[in-house]
Design a protein around this motif. Structure first.
Motif, mmCIF file in Angstrom:
data_model
loop_
_atom_site.group_PDB
_atom_site.id
_atom_site.type_symbol
_atom_site.label_atom_id
_atom_site.label_comp_id
_atom_site.label_asym_id
_atom_site.label_seq_id
_atom_site.Cartn_x
_atom_site.Cartn_y
_atom_site.Cartn_z
ATOM 1 N N GLU A 49 -29.830 24.517 154.075
ATOM 2 C CA GLU A 49 -29.040 25.869 153.758
ATOM 3 C C GLU A 49 -29.741 26.840 152.808
ATOM 4 O OE1 GLU A 49 -24.402 26.336 152.021
ATOM 5 O OE2 GLU A 49 -24.983 24.541 153.432
ATOM 6 N N LEU A 50 -29.736 26.014 152.293
ATOM 7 C CA LEU A 50 -30.456 27.381 150.591
ATOM 8 C C LEU A 50 -31.549 28.397 151.932
ATOM 9 C CD1 LEU A 50 -29.597 26.166 147.012
ATOM 10 C CD2 LEU A 50 -28.395 27.446 148.369
ATOM 11 N N LEU A 51 -32.328 27.177 151.784
ATOM 12 C CA LEU A 51 -33.615 28.036 152.787
ATOM 13 C C LEU A 51 -34.122 28.172 153.891
ATOM 14 C CD1 LEU A 51 -36.406 25.397 150.915
ATOM 15 C CD2 LEU A 51 -35.583 27.197 149.568
ATOM 16 N N GLY A 84 -40.462 29.105 150.174
ATOM 17 C CA GLY A 84 -39.346 29.789 150.334
ATOM 18 C C GLY A 84 -37.995 29.868 149.239
ATOM 19 N N GLY A 85 -38.317 29.060 148.555
ATOM 20 C CA GLY A 85 -37.514 29.286 147.097
ATOM 21 C C GLY A 85 -37.381 30.146 146.027
ATOM 22 N N ASP A 86 -36.748 30.243 145.680
ATOM 23 C CA ASP A 86 -37.049 31.260 144.663
ATOM 24 C C ASP A 86 -36.145 31.326 142.989
ATOM 25 O OD1 ASP A 86 -34.542 32.625 144.846
ATOM 26 O OD2 ASP A 86 -35.830 34.266 146.875
ATOM 27 N N SER A 87 -35.818 32.139 142.019
ATOM 28 C CA SER A 87 -35.637 31.767 141.522
ATOM 29 C C SER A 87 -33.561 30.999 141.272
ATOM 30 C CB SER A 87 -35.613 32.715 140.199
ATOM 31 O OG SER A 87 -35.194 33.547 140.389
ATOM 32 N N LEU A 88 -33.279 32.762 142.404
ATOM 33 C CA LEU A 88 -32.163 32.700 142.737
ATOM 34 C C LEU A 88 -31.435 31.620 143.442
ATOM 35 C CD1 LEU A 88 -31.644 36.771 143.088
ATOM 36 C CD2 LEU A 88 -30.683 35.425 141.023
ATOM 37 N N ARG A 98 -28.959 28.601 141.925
ATOM 38 C CA ARG A 98 -27.809 28.171 143.015
ATOM 39 C C ARG A 98 -27.700 26.739 143.905
ATOM 40 N NH1 ARG A 98 -27.834 31.830 148.380
ATOM 41 N NH2 ARG A 98 -26.243 30.629 148.914
ATOM 42 N N LEU A 99 -28.972 26.340 143.385
ATOM 43 C CA LEU A 99 -28.887 24.781 144.372
ATOM 44 C C LEU A 99 -28.673 24.160 143.199
ATOM 45 C CD1 LEU A 99 -30.033 22.626 146.043
ATOM 46 C CD2 LEU A 99 -32.015 22.774 144.670
ATOM 47 N N ALA A 100 -28.839 24.310 141.728
ATOM 48 C CA ALA A 100 -28.578 24.172 140.129
ATOM 49 C C ALA A 100 -26.550 23.341 140.871
ATOM 50 C CB ALA A 100 -29.235 24.295 139.292
ATOM 51 N N ARG A 101 -26.141 25.140 140.286
ATOM 52 C CA ARG A 101 -24.795 24.535 140.503
ATOM 53 C C ARG A 101 -24.035 23.980 141.929
ATOM 54 N NH1 ARG A 101 -25.481 30.870 140.224
ATOM 55 N NH2 ARG A 101 -24.176 30.467 142.589
ATOM 56 N N VAL A 127 -26.941 19.534 135.646
ATOM 57 C CA VAL A 127 -28.590 19.853 135.927
ATOM 58 C C VAL A 127 -28.901 21.051 135.832
ATOM 59 C CG1 VAL A 127 -28.993 17.898 137.291
ATOM 60 C CG2 VAL A 127 -28.136 20.007 138.193
ATOM 61 N N THR A 128 -29.544 21.364 135.252
ATOM 62 C CA THR A 128 -29.962 23.303 135.166
ATOM 63 C C THR A 128 -31.227 23.955 136.022
ATOM 64 O OG1 THR A 128 -31.703 22.681 133.520
ATOM 65 C CG2 THR A 128 -29.814 23.206 132.674
#
Length: 73
Positions: free
Chosen positions: A7-9, A25-29, A33-36, A46-47
């Motif tokens: 979903e995120l990617l 394709g992920g990035d820091s933002l 969002r994944l951690a939250r 998790v952080t």
């Protein structure tokens, strides 16, 4: 976990235990969002930096280890 990554990617699938969030394709933002999302859905803390250093399989292992650890009162 796979669903959250896809979903995120915006991926149709094709992930393995060795998949790397940033290589896909992920990035820091998005890792934030994944951690939250993981914290909310799996009720574990998790952080983003913890997840950044792990592939998909390692992230699952981390979550499982945190879910079996009793929380402090």
């Amino acid at each position: 976990m796979v669903g959250a990554w896809c979903e995120l990617l915006r991926l149709p699938g094709g992930l393995t235990d060795h998949s790397d969030f940033f290589a896909r394709g992920g990035d820091s933002l998005l890792i934030t969002r994944l951690a939250r999302r993981i914290s909310r859905e799996f009720e574990v803390e998790v952080t983003a930096p913890e997840l950044s250093r792990r592939n998909l399989g390692d992230q699952v292992t981390l979550i499982r280890s945190r879910r079996t650890t009793p929380r402090a009162a």
